[in-house]
Design an enzyme around this catalytic site. Structure first.
Site, PDB file in Angstrom:
ATOM      1  N   CYS A 139     -39.754   4.708   2.326  1.00  0.00           N
ATOM      2  CA  CYS A 139     -39.819   5.323   0.848  1.00  0.00           C
ATOM      3  C   CYS A 139     -39.059   4.203  -0.002  1.00  0.00           C
ATOM      4  O   CYS A 139     -37.903   3.897  -0.036  1.00  0.00           O
ATOM      5  CB  CYS A 139     -39.365   6.459   0.742  1.00  0.00           C
ATOM      6  SG  CYS A 139     -39.580   7.311  -0.812  1.00  0.00           S
ATOM      7  N   CYS A 178     -32.828   8.258  -2.817  1.00  0.00           N
ATOM      8  CA  CYS A 178     -32.283   9.588  -2.678  1.00  0.00           C
ATOM      9  C   CYS A 178     -31.442   9.195  -1.773  1.00  0.00           C
ATOM     10  O   CYS A 178     -31.471   9.002  -0.433  1.00  0.00           O
ATOM     11  CB  CYS A 178     -33.128  10.537  -2.112  1.00  0.00           C
ATOM     12  SG  CYS A 178     -34.944  10.687  -3.426  1.00  0.00           S
ATOM     13  N   CYS A 228     -31.412  11.060   1.996  1.00  0.00           N
ATOM     14  CA  CYS A 228     -32.558  10.861   2.700  1.00  0.00           C
ATOM     15  C   CYS A 228     -32.966   9.736   4.009  1.00  0.00           C
ATOM     16  O   CYS A 228     -32.702   8.387   3.493  1.00  0.00           O
ATOM     17  CB  CYS A 228     -33.822  10.650   2.014  1.00  0.00           C
ATOM     18  SG  CYS A 228     -35.347  10.770   2.775  1.00  0.00           S
ATOM     19  N   CYS A 253     -46.731  22.912   6.130  1.00  0.00           N
ATOM     20  CA  CYS A 253     -46.294  22.007   5.011  1.00  0.00           C
ATOM     21  C   CYS A 253     -46.391  20.451   5.481  1.00  0.00           C
ATOM     22  O   CYS A 253     -45.656  20.286   6.426  1.00  0.00           O
ATOM     23  CB  CYS A 253     -44.896  22.420   4.662  1.00  0.00           C
ATOM     24  SG  CYS A 253     -44.319  21.419   3.261  1.00  0.00           S
ATOM     25  N   CYS A 272     -49.266  23.688   2.110  1.00  0.00           N
ATOM     26  CA  CYS A 272     -48.234  23.223   1.345  1.00  0.00           C
ATOM     27  C   CYS A 272     -48.084  21.954   1.548  1.00  0.00           C
ATOM     28  O   CYS A 272     -48.255  21.153   2.937  1.00  0.00           O
ATOM     29  CB  CYS A 272     -47.048  24.038   1.605  1.00  0.00           C
ATOM     30  SG  CYS A 272     -45.510  23.348   0.567  1.00  0.00           S
ATOM     31  N   CYS A 299     -43.089  25.593  -4.897  1.00  0.00           N
ATOM     32  CA  CYS A 299     -41.883  25.673  -3.983  1.00  0.00           C
ATOM     33  C   CYS A 299     -40.852  24.754  -4.388  1.00  0.00           C
ATOM     34  O   CYS A 299     -41.155  23.431  -4.667  1.00  0.00           O
ATOM     35  CB  CYS A 299     -42.624  25.277  -2.600  1.00  0.00           C
ATOM     36  SG  CYS A 299     -41.200  25.100  -1.340  1.00  0.00           S
ATOM     37  N   ARG A 322     -35.971  30.160   1.054  1.00  0.00           N
ATOM     38  CA  ARG A 322     -35.931  29.693   2.536  1.00  0.00           C
ATOM     39  C   ARG A 322     -34.666  29.170   2.825  1.00  0.00           C
ATOM     40  O   ARG A 322     -33.936  28.295   2.123  1.00  0.00           O
ATOM     41  CB  ARG A 322     -37.158  28.818   2.507  1.00  0.00           C
ATOM     42  CG  ARG A 322     -37.176  28.119   3.938  1.00  0.00           C
ATOM     43  CD  ARG A 322     -38.785  27.483   4.055  1.00  0.00           C
ATOM     44  NE  ARG A 322     -39.726  27.835   3.537  1.00  0.00           N
ATOM     45  CZ  ARG A 322     -40.476  27.622   2.511  1.00  0.00           C
ATOM     46  NH1 ARG A 322     -40.373  26.614   1.950  1.00  0.00           N
ATOM     47  NH2 ARG A 322     -41.535  28.473   2.378  1.00  0.00           N
TER      48      ARG A 322
HETATM   49  N1  SAM Z   1     -40.838  12.002  -0.828  1.00  0.00           N
HETATM   50  C1  SAM Z   1     -41.405  13.455  -1.658  1.00  0.00           C
HETATM   51  C2  SAM Z   1     -40.262  13.789  -2.561  1.00  0.00           C
HETATM   52  O1  SAM Z   1     -39.129  13.520  -2.474  1.00  0.00           O
HETATM   53  O2  SAM Z   1     -40.656  14.488  -3.585  1.00  0.00           O
HETATM   54  C3  SAM Z   1     -41.637  14.356  -0.630  1.00  0.00           C
HETATM   55  C4  SAM Z   1     -40.589  14.535   0.780  1.00  0.00           C
HETATM   56  S1  SAM Z   1     -38.680  14.702   0.556  1.00  0.00           S
HETATM   57  C5  SAM Z   1     -38.127  14.016   2.116  1.00  0.00           C
HETATM   58  C6  SAM Z   1     -38.712  16.534   0.559  1.00  0.00           C
HETATM   59  C7  SAM Z   1     -37.263  16.992   0.278  1.00  0.00           C
HETATM   60  O3  SAM Z   1     -36.420  16.994   1.464  1.00  0.00           O
HETATM   61  C8  SAM Z   1     -36.272  16.198  -0.592  1.00  0.00           C
HETATM   62  O4  SAM Z   1     -36.508  16.578  -1.980  1.00  0.00           O
HETATM   63  C9  SAM Z   1     -35.173  16.867  -0.126  1.00  0.00           C
HETATM   64  O5  SAM Z   1     -34.657  18.195  -0.829  1.00  0.00           O
HETATM   65  C10 SAM Z   1     -35.372  17.327   1.152  1.00  0.00           C
HETATM   66  N2  SAM Z   1     -34.395  16.502   2.079  1.00  0.00           N
HETATM   67  C11 SAM Z   1     -34.650  15.167   2.443  1.00  0.00           C
HETATM   68  N3  SAM Z   1     -33.462  14.508   3.146  1.00  0.00           N
HETATM   69  C12 SAM Z   1     -32.931  15.674   3.504  1.00  0.00           C
HETATM   70  C13 SAM Z   1     -31.526  15.989   4.191  1.00  0.00           C
HETATM   71  N4  SAM Z   1     -30.956  14.853   4.776  1.00  0.00           N
HETATM   72  N5  SAM Z   1     -30.841  17.091   4.249  1.00  0.00           N
HETATM   73  C14 SAM Z   1     -31.451  18.100   3.453  1.00  0.00           C
HETATM   74  N6  SAM Z   1     -32.501  18.112   2.947  1.00  0.00           N
HETATM   75  C15 SAM Z   1     -33.226  16.779   2.973  1.00  0.00           C
HETATM   76  C1  DTB Z   2     -37.452  21.096   1.647  1.00  0.00           C
HETATM   77  O1  DTB Z   2     -37.134  21.273   0.744  1.00  0.00           O
HETATM   78  N1  DTB Z   2     -36.774  20.877   2.848  1.00  0.00           N
HETATM   79  C2  DTB Z   2     -38.010  20.182   3.698  1.00  0.00           C
HETATM   80  C3  DTB Z   2     -39.242  20.193   2.819  1.00  0.00           C
HETATM   81  N2  DTB Z   2     -38.636  20.884   1.722  1.00  0.00           N
HETATM   82  C4  DTB Z   2     -39.972  18.956   2.710  1.00  0.00           C
HETATM   83  C5  DTB Z   2     -37.483  18.896   4.246  1.00  0.00           C
HETATM   84  C6  DTB Z   2     -36.079  18.912   5.064  1.00  0.00           C
HETATM   85  C7  DTB Z   2     -35.950  17.311   5.331  1.00  0.00           C
HETATM   86  C8  DTB Z   2     -34.613  16.887   6.229  1.00  0.00           C
HETATM   87  C9  DTB Z   2     -34.430  15.749   6.485  1.00  0.00           C
HETATM   88  C10 DTB Z   2     -35.515  15.145   7.516  1.00  0.00           C
HETATM   89  O2  DTB Z   2     -35.790  15.854   8.553  1.00  0.00           O
HETATM   90  O3  DTB Z   2     -36.106  14.133   7.547  1.00  0.00           O
HETATM   91 FE1  SF4 Z   3     -38.522   9.286  -0.590  1.00  0.00          FE
HETATM   92 FE2  SF4 Z   3     -36.728  10.686   0.953  1.00  0.00          FE
HETATM   93 FE3  SF4 Z   3     -36.610  10.458  -1.847  1.00  0.00          FE
HETATM   94 FE4  SF4 Z   3     -38.649  11.694  -0.632  1.00  0.00          FE
HETATM   95  S1  SF4 Z   3     -36.571  12.430  -0.786  1.00  0.00           S
HETATM   96  S2  SF4 Z   3     -38.562  10.406  -2.579  1.00  0.00           S
HETATM   97  S3  SF4 Z   3     -38.936  10.564   0.948  1.00  0.00           S
HETATM   98  S4  SF4 Z   3     -36.336   8.898  -0.464  1.00  0.00           S
END
Ligand code: SAM
Ligand code: DTB
Ligand code: SF4
Length: 322
Positions: free
Chosen positions: A58, A62, A65, A102, A133, A193, A265
Protein backbone atom coordinates in the site's frame (compact mmCIF):
# COMPACT_ATOMS: atom_id res chain seq x y z
CA UNK A 1 -28.58 17.14 26.12
CA UNK A 2 -26.55 14.71 24.08
CA UNK A 3 -29.20 13.77 21.55
CA UNK A 4 -31.05 15.66 18.86
CA UNK A 5 -34.78 15.22 18.32
CA UNK A 6 -34.05 12.32 15.94
CA UNK A 7 -32.07 10.67 18.70
CA UNK A 8 -29.48 9.76 16.10
CA UNK A 9 -26.63 12.06 16.92
CA UNK A 10 -25.88 14.94 19.15
CA UNK A 11 -23.29 17.30 20.38
CA UNK A 12 -21.13 15.08 22.54
CA UNK A 13 -18.37 17.19 23.96
CA UNK A 14 -14.93 15.80 24.63
CA UNK A 15 -15.12 16.95 28.25
CA UNK A 16 -18.32 14.96 28.86
CA UNK A 17 -16.76 11.83 27.41
CA UNK A 18 -13.61 12.43 29.43
CA UNK A 19 -15.79 12.63 32.54
CA UNK A 20 -17.18 9.18 31.68
CA UNK A 21 -13.62 7.83 31.30
CA UNK A 22 -12.84 9.15 34.76
CA UNK A 23 -15.67 7.31 36.51
CA UNK A 24 -14.73 4.38 38.73
CA UNK A 25 -14.59 1.38 36.36
CA UNK A 26 -17.53 -0.50 37.93
CA UNK A 27 -19.73 2.61 37.67
CA UNK A 28 -18.74 3.18 34.04
CA UNK A 29 -19.51 -0.47 33.24
CA UNK A 30 -22.85 -0.18 35.02
CA UNK A 31 -23.82 2.91 32.99
CA UNK A 32 -22.69 1.34 29.72
CA UNK A 33 -24.52 -1.89 30.43
CA UNK A 34 -27.67 0.03 31.31
CA UNK A 35 -27.57 1.85 27.96
CA UNK A 36 -26.80 -1.43 26.20
CA UNK A 37 -29.80 -3.21 27.70
CA UNK A 38 -32.16 -0.46 26.51
CA UNK A 39 -31.30 -1.25 22.90
CA UNK A 40 -30.00 -4.79 22.62
CA UNK A 41 -30.74 -8.31 23.83
CA UNK A 42 -28.68 -9.32 26.86
CA UNK A 43 -26.85 -12.26 25.31
CA UNK A 44 -26.12 -11.72 21.62
CA UNK A 45 -22.77 -11.18 19.90
CA UNK A 46 -22.47 -10.46 16.19
CA UNK A 47 -19.71 -12.35 14.33
CA UNK A 48 -17.90 -10.84 11.32
CA UNK A 49 -15.19 -12.68 9.42
CA UNK A 50 -12.45 -10.72 7.68
CA UNK A 51 -10.62 -11.59 4.48
CA UNK A 52 -7.74 -9.69 2.96
CA UNK A 53 -8.61 -9.70 -0.76
CA UNK A 54 -5.62 -7.54 -1.69
CA UNK A 55 -2.68 -7.70 0.65
CA UNK A 56 0.30 -5.39 1.14
CA UNK A 57 2.14 -2.94 -1.10
CA UNK A 58 0.00 0.00 0.00
CA UNK A 59 1.31 3.48 -0.89
CA UNK A 60 -0.08 5.08 2.30
CA UNK A 61 2.04 5.72 5.40
CA UNK A 62 -0.33 4.75 8.26
CA UNK A 63 2.17 4.25 11.10
CA UNK A 64 0.31 1.26 12.58
CA UNK A 65 -0.08 -0.72 9.39
CA UNK A 66 1.87 -3.82 8.36
CA UNK A 67 0.59 -3.42 4.79
CA UNK A 68 2.25 -0.11 4.00
CA UNK A 69 4.94 -0.55 1.33
CA UNK A 70 7.07 1.95 3.28
CA UNK A 71 7.82 -0.42 6.16
CA UNK A 72 9.70 -3.74 6.31
CA UNK A 73 7.16 -5.93 8.02
CA UNK A 74 7.53 -9.19 6.13
CA UNK A 75 4.09 -8.81 4.49
CA UNK A 76 4.41 -9.74 0.80
CA UNK A 77 2.46 -7.62 -1.69
CA UNK A 78 -0.13 -9.69 -3.53
CA UNK A 79 -2.57 -8.92 -6.32
CA UNK A 80 -6.35 -9.01 -6.03
CA UNK A 81 -7.64 -12.44 -5.01
CA UNK A 82 -9.66 -14.30 -7.65
CA UNK A 83 -13.44 -14.46 -7.17
CA UNK A 84 -13.62 -18.23 -6.61
CA UNK A 85 -11.14 -18.04 -3.71
CA UNK A 86 -13.08 -15.21 -2.11
CA UNK A 87 -16.33 -17.14 -2.38
CA UNK A 88 -14.73 -20.30 -0.97
CA UNK A 89 -13.54 -18.30 2.06
CA UNK A 90 -16.98 -16.76 2.47
CA UNK A 91 -18.65 -20.19 2.36
CA UNK A 92 -16.22 -21.48 5.00
CA UNK A 93 -16.93 -18.45 7.20
CA UNK A 94 -20.67 -19.03 6.89
CA UNK A 95 -20.26 -22.71 7.76
CA UNK A 96 -18.39 -21.71 10.94
CA UNK A 97 -21.23 -19.39 11.96
CA UNK A 98 -20.22 -15.93 10.72
CA UNK A 99 -23.03 -13.59 9.89
CA UNK A 100 -21.07 -10.90 8.07
CA UNK A 101 -18.12 -11.18 5.68
CA UNK A 102 -15.79 -8.19 5.41
CA UNK A 103 -13.30 -7.93 2.54
CA UNK A 104 -10.31 -5.62 2.97
CA UNK A 105 -7.93 -4.24 0.36
CA UNK A 106 -4.63 -2.45 0.92
CA UNK A 107 -5.41 0.42 -1.42
CA UNK A 108 -5.29 4.17 -1.02
CA UNK A 109 -8.45 4.13 -3.13
CA UNK A 110 -9.82 1.61 -5.64
CA UNK A 111 -9.37 2.03 -9.41
CA UNK A 112 -12.45 1.57 -11.64
CA UNK A 113 -11.39 -1.95 -12.74
CA UNK A 114 -10.80 -2.91 -9.11
CA UNK A 115 -14.27 -1.80 -8.26
CA UNK A 116 -15.85 -3.94 -11.00
CA UNK A 117 -14.11 -7.01 -9.56
CA UNK A 118 -15.07 -6.16 -5.96
CA UNK A 119 -18.68 -5.59 -7.04
CA UNK A 120 -18.76 -9.19 -8.32
CA UNK A 121 -17.35 -10.41 -5.00
CA UNK A 122 -19.98 -8.48 -3.07
CA UNK A 123 -22.79 -9.91 -5.20
CA UNK A 124 -21.41 -13.44 -4.81
CA UNK A 125 -21.01 -13.19 -1.02
CA UNK A 126 -24.47 -11.67 -0.66
CA UNK A 127 -25.94 -14.57 -2.67
CA UNK A 128 -24.51 -16.95 -0.05
CA UNK A 129 -26.75 -15.32 2.54
CA UNK A 130 -24.07 -13.32 4.35
CA UNK A 131 -24.10 -9.61 5.14
CA UNK A 132 -21.44 -7.88 3.08
CA UNK A 133 -18.82 -5.32 4.10
CA UNK A 134 -15.77 -4.00 2.28
CA UNK A 135 -12.94 -1.67 3.22
CA UNK A 136 -11.11 -0.38 0.16
CA UNK A 137 -9.79 3.05 1.12
CA UNK A 138 -11.09 6.39 -0.12
CA UNK A 139 -14.01 6.37 -2.55
CA UNK A 140 -14.55 8.75 -5.44
CA UNK A 141 -17.84 10.09 -6.75
CA UNK A 142 -20.11 7.26 -7.96
CA UNK A 143 -18.08 4.39 -6.47
CA UNK A 144 -20.25 3.97 -3.39
CA UNK A 145 -23.33 3.78 -5.64
CA UNK A 146 -21.71 1.03 -7.70
CA UNK A 147 -21.03 -0.97 -4.55
CA UNK A 148 -24.54 -0.39 -3.27
CA UNK A 149 -25.98 -1.69 -6.56
CA UNK A 150 -23.90 -4.85 -6.15
CA UNK A 151 -25.58 -5.45 -2.77
CA UNK A 152 -23.09 -3.97 -0.33
CA UNK A 153 -24.51 -3.64 3.20
CA UNK A 154 -21.60 -1.93 5.05
CA UNK A 155 -18.52 0.07 4.13
CA UNK A 156 -15.70 0.20 6.69
CA UNK A 157 -13.64 3.36 6.76
CA UNK A 158 -12.12 4.38 10.08
CA UNK A 159 -11.36 7.83 11.45
CA UNK A 160 -8.62 5.98 13.36
CA UNK A 161 -7.93 8.64 16.02
CA UNK A 162 -8.80 12.18 17.12
CA UNK A 163 -8.16 15.08 14.72
CA UNK A 164 -5.44 16.38 17.10
CA UNK A 165 -3.42 13.14 17.12
CA UNK A 166 -4.06 12.22 13.49
CA UNK A 167 -0.98 13.98 12.08
CA UNK A 168 1.27 11.80 14.29
CA UNK A 169 -0.01 8.69 12.53
CA UNK A 170 -0.79 9.42 8.87
CA UNK A 171 0.43 12.07 6.44
CA UNK A 172 -0.80 10.75 3.08
CA UNK A 173 -4.51 11.52 3.56
CA UNK A 174 -6.33 14.05 5.68
CA UNK A 175 -9.03 13.69 8.29
CA UNK A 176 -11.33 15.56 5.91
CA UNK A 177 -10.61 12.99 3.14
CA UNK A 178 -11.94 10.35 5.52
CA UNK A 179 -15.03 12.37 6.38
CA UNK A 180 -15.69 12.89 2.65
CA UNK A 181 -15.58 9.14 1.96
CA UNK A 182 -17.90 8.48 4.91
CA UNK A 183 -20.35 11.03 3.49
CA UNK A 184 -20.29 9.34 0.06
CA UNK A 185 -21.02 5.99 1.70
CA UNK A 186 -23.88 7.48 3.70
CA UNK A 187 -25.37 9.25 0.66
CA UNK A 188 -25.33 5.99 -1.32
CA UNK A 189 -27.50 4.33 1.32
CA UNK A 190 -24.79 1.96 2.59
CA UNK A 191 -24.50 1.43 6.35
CA UNK A 192 -21.40 2.99 7.83
CA UNK A 193 -18.79 0.98 9.76
CA UNK A 194 -16.38 3.48 11.28
CA UNK A 195 -14.17 3.36 14.34
CA UNK A 196 -10.55 3.70 15.28
CA UNK A 197 -7.45 2.42 17.00
CA UNK A 198 -6.29 3.04 20.56
CA UNK A 199 -2.89 2.33 22.07
CA UNK A 200 -0.93 4.41 19.55
CA UNK A 201 0.44 6.79 22.20
CA UNK A 202 -2.58 9.09 22.20
CA UNK A 203 -3.80 10.64 25.45
CA UNK A 204 -7.06 9.77 27.17
CA UNK A 205 -8.44 13.13 26.01
CA UNK A 206 -7.55 12.15 22.45
CA UNK A 207 -9.34 8.81 22.85
CA UNK A 208 -12.37 10.78 24.05
CA UNK A 209 -11.85 13.03 21.01
CA UNK A 210 -12.10 10.04 18.66
CA UNK A 211 -15.34 8.89 20.30
CA UNK A 212 -16.74 12.44 20.08
CA UNK A 213 -15.99 12.55 16.34
CA UNK A 214 -17.71 9.22 15.78
CA UNK A 215 -20.70 9.99 17.98
CA UNK A 216 -21.25 13.40 16.38
CA UNK A 217 -21.45 12.03 12.85
CA UNK A 218 -25.08 12.54 11.90
CA UNK A 219 -26.26 9.85 12.05
CA UNK A 220 -23.56 8.05 13.99
CA UNK A 221 -22.17 4.83 12.41
CA UNK A 222 -24.23 1.66 12.58
CA UNK A 223 -21.06 -0.26 13.35
CA UNK A 224 -18.09 1.00 15.41
CA UNK A 225 -14.91 -1.12 15.43
CA UNK A 226 -12.61 -0.30 18.33
CA UNK A 227 -9.15 -1.70 17.59
CA UNK A 228 -6.40 -2.11 20.16
CA UNK A 229 -3.16 -1.50 18.23
CA UNK A 230 -1.51 -4.73 17.05
CA UNK A 231 2.15 -3.75 17.35
CA UNK A 232 3.77 -5.14 14.23
CA UNK A 233 7.55 -5.33 13.93
CA UNK A 234 8.84 -2.94 11.27
CA UNK A 235 6.03 -0.38 11.63
CA UNK A 236 6.81 2.97 13.28
CA UNK A 237 4.46 2.02 16.14
CA UNK A 238 6.07 -1.36 16.85
CA UNK A 239 7.48 -0.08 20.15
CA UNK A 240 4.40 1.84 21.30
CA UNK A 241 3.62 1.47 25.00
CA UNK A 242 0.89 -1.15 25.40
CA UNK A 243 -2.40 0.29 26.60
CA UNK A 244 -3.69 -0.82 30.00
CA UNK A 245 -6.49 -3.31 29.15
CA UNK A 246 -8.82 -1.43 31.51
CA UNK A 247 -8.33 1.70 29.42
CA UNK A 248 -9.34 -0.27 26.33
CA UNK A 249 -12.41 -1.55 28.19
CA UNK A 250 -13.25 2.02 29.23
CA UNK A 251 -13.07 3.09 25.59
CA UNK A 252 -15.63 0.44 24.62
CA UNK A 253 -17.90 1.58 27.45
CA UNK A 254 -17.68 5.24 26.47
CA UNK A 255 -18.41 4.29 22.83
CA UNK A 256 -21.47 2.33 23.98
CA UNK A 257 -22.82 5.24 26.02
CA UNK A 258 -22.18 7.80 23.27
CA UNK A 259 -23.63 5.61 20.49
CA UNK A 260 -26.40 3.59 22.16
CA UNK A 261 -27.72 1.83 19.05
CA UNK A 262 -24.43 1.13 17.27
CA UNK A 263 -22.90 -2.31 17.09
CA UNK A 264 -19.66 -1.76 19.04
CA UNK A 265 -17.05 -4.19 17.80
CA UNK A 266 -14.26 -5.51 20.00
CA UNK A 267 -11.88 -5.60 17.01
CA UNK A 268 -8.13 -6.02 16.53
CA UNK A 269 -6.03 -6.79 19.60
CA UNK A 270 -8.02 -9.62 21.18
CA UNK A 271 -4.96 -11.88 21.09
CA UNK A 272 -3.48 -9.86 23.94
CA UNK A 273 -6.64 -9.88 26.08
CA UNK A 274 -7.41 -12.62 28.58
CA UNK A 275 -10.82 -14.31 28.62
CA UNK A 276 -11.72 -12.31 31.73
CA UNK A 277 -10.76 -9.04 30.04
CA UNK A 278 -12.87 -9.96 27.03
CA UNK A 279 -15.78 -10.71 29.37
CA UNK A 280 -15.41 -7.15 30.69
CA UNK A 281 -15.41 -5.88 27.10
CA UNK A 282 -18.83 -7.49 26.61
CA UNK A 283 -19.96 -6.07 29.94
CA UNK A 284 -18.84 -2.66 28.66
CA UNK A 285 -21.18 -2.94 25.68
CA UNK A 286 -19.16 -4.61 22.93
CA UNK A 287 -21.60 -6.79 20.99
CA UNK A 288 -19.59 -7.78 17.95
CA UNK A 289 -16.22 -9.44 17.29
CA UNK A 290 -14.03 -10.42 14.37
CA UNK A 291 -14.37 -14.16 14.13
CA UNK A 292 -11.86 -16.48 12.49
CA UNK A 293 -8.13 -17.21 12.74
CA UNK A 294 -6.92 -14.10 10.91
CA UNK A 295 -7.69 -10.41 10.81
CA UNK A 296 -6.12 -9.06 7.60
CA UNK A 297 -2.44 -9.97 8.05
CA UNK A 298 -2.26 -10.62 11.81
CA UNK A 299 -3.65 -13.32 14.06
CA UNK A 300 -7.03 -13.48 15.78
CA UNK A 301 -8.28 -16.14 18.24
CA UNK A 302 -9.28 -19.52 16.78
CA UNK A 303 -12.98 -19.81 15.93
CA UNK A 304 -13.33 -22.80 18.27
CA UNK A 305 -11.77 -20.87 21.15
CA UNK A 306 -14.27 -18.06 20.59
CA UNK A 307 -17.16 -20.52 20.49
CA UNK A 308 -15.96 -21.93 23.81
CA UNK A 309 -15.57 -18.46 25.31
CA UNK A 310 -19.08 -17.41 24.26
CA UNK A 311 -20.50 -20.63 25.69
CA UNK A 312 -18.65 -20.13 28.99
CA UNK A 313 -20.04 -16.61 29.23
CA UNK A 314 -23.59 -17.68 28.36
CA UNK A 315 -23.53 -15.60 25.18
CA UNK A 316 -24.64 -16.66 21.74
CA UNK A 317 -23.85 -15.69 18.18
CA UNK A 318 -26.31 -13.46 16.40
CA UNK A 319 -27.96 -15.28 13.53
CA UNK A 320 -30.43 -12.64 12.39
CA UNK A 321 -30.16 -9.06 11.21
CA UNK A 322 -30.95 -6.28 13.63
N1 SAM B 1 -6.64 0.40 3.05
C1 SAM B 1 -7.94 0.72 3.50
C2 SAM B 1 -7.97 1.89 4.43
O1 SAM B 1 -7.03 2.06 5.20
O2 SAM B 1 -8.94 2.64 4.40
C3 SAM B 1 -8.66 -0.46 4.14
C4 SAM B 1 -7.88 -1.48 4.96
S1 SAM B 1 -7.11 -0.87 6.47
C5 SAM B 1 -6.02 -2.17 6.88
C6 SAM B 1 -8.46 -0.95 7.63
C7 SAM B 1 -8.21 -0.54 9.05
O3 SAM B 1 -7.47 -1.51 9.74
C8 SAM B 1 -7.44 0.73 9.32
O4 SAM B 1 -8.19 1.88 9.15
C9 SAM B 1 -7.03 0.55 10.76
O5 SAM B 1 -8.00 1.15 11.61
C10 SAM B 1 -7.02 -0.96 10.94
N2 SAM B 1 -5.65 -1.45 11.24
C11 SAM B 1 -4.64 -1.59 10.38
N3 SAM B 1 -3.52 -2.03 10.99
C12 SAM B 1 -3.83 -2.16 12.30
C13 SAM B 1 -3.09 -2.57 13.44
N4 SAM B 1 -1.80 -2.90 13.37
N5 SAM B 1 -3.73 -2.60 14.64
C14 SAM B 1 -5.03 -2.27 14.72
N6 SAM B 1 -5.78 -1.88 13.66
C15 SAM B 1 -5.19 -1.80 12.47
C1 DTB C 1 -11.17 -2.58 11.46
O1 DTB C 1 -11.51 -1.57 12.12
N1 DTB C 1 -10.30 -3.48 11.88
C2 DTB C 1 -10.09 -4.50 10.87
C3 DTB C 1 -11.14 -4.13 9.79
N2 DTB C 1 -11.64 -2.87 10.26
C4 DTB C 1 -10.76 -4.08 8.38
C5 DTB C 1 -8.68 -4.63 10.43
C6 DTB C 1 -7.70 -4.90 11.55
C7 DTB C 1 -6.36 -5.09 10.95
C8 DTB C 1 -5.32 -5.48 11.95
C9 DTB C 1 -3.96 -5.63 11.33
C10 DTB C 1 -3.86 -6.70 10.28
O2 DTB C 1 -4.34 -7.84 10.52
O3 DTB C 1 -3.26 -6.43 9.24
FE1 SF4 D 1 -2.83 1.21 3.38
FE2 SF4 D 1 -2.74 0.06 5.75
FE3 SF4 D 1 -3.18 2.69 5.57
FE4 SF4 D 1 -5.10 0.94 4.73
S1 SF4 D 1 -4.35 1.22 6.83
S2 SF4 D 1 -4.38 2.80 3.68
S3 SF4 D 1 -3.80 -0.72 3.96
S4 SF4 D 1 -1.29 1.61 4.95
Amino acid sequence: MNHTASGQAGAWQVKDLLALYELPLPELLYQARTVHREHFPDDTIQLSTLLSIKTGGCPEDCAYCPQSARYETGVQAESLMPLDQVLAAARAAKDKGAQRFCMGAAWRSPKPHHLDAVAEMVAGVKALGLETCVTLGMLREGQAEQLRSAGLDYYNHNLDTSPEFYGNVISTRTYQDRLDTLERVRQAGISVCCGGIVGMGESRRQRAGLIAQLANLDPYPESVPINNLVRVQGTPLAQAQALDPFEFIRTLAVARIAMPRAMVRLSAGRETLSDSEQALCFMAGANSIFYGEALLTTANPQAQADQRLLARLGLRAQTYNV
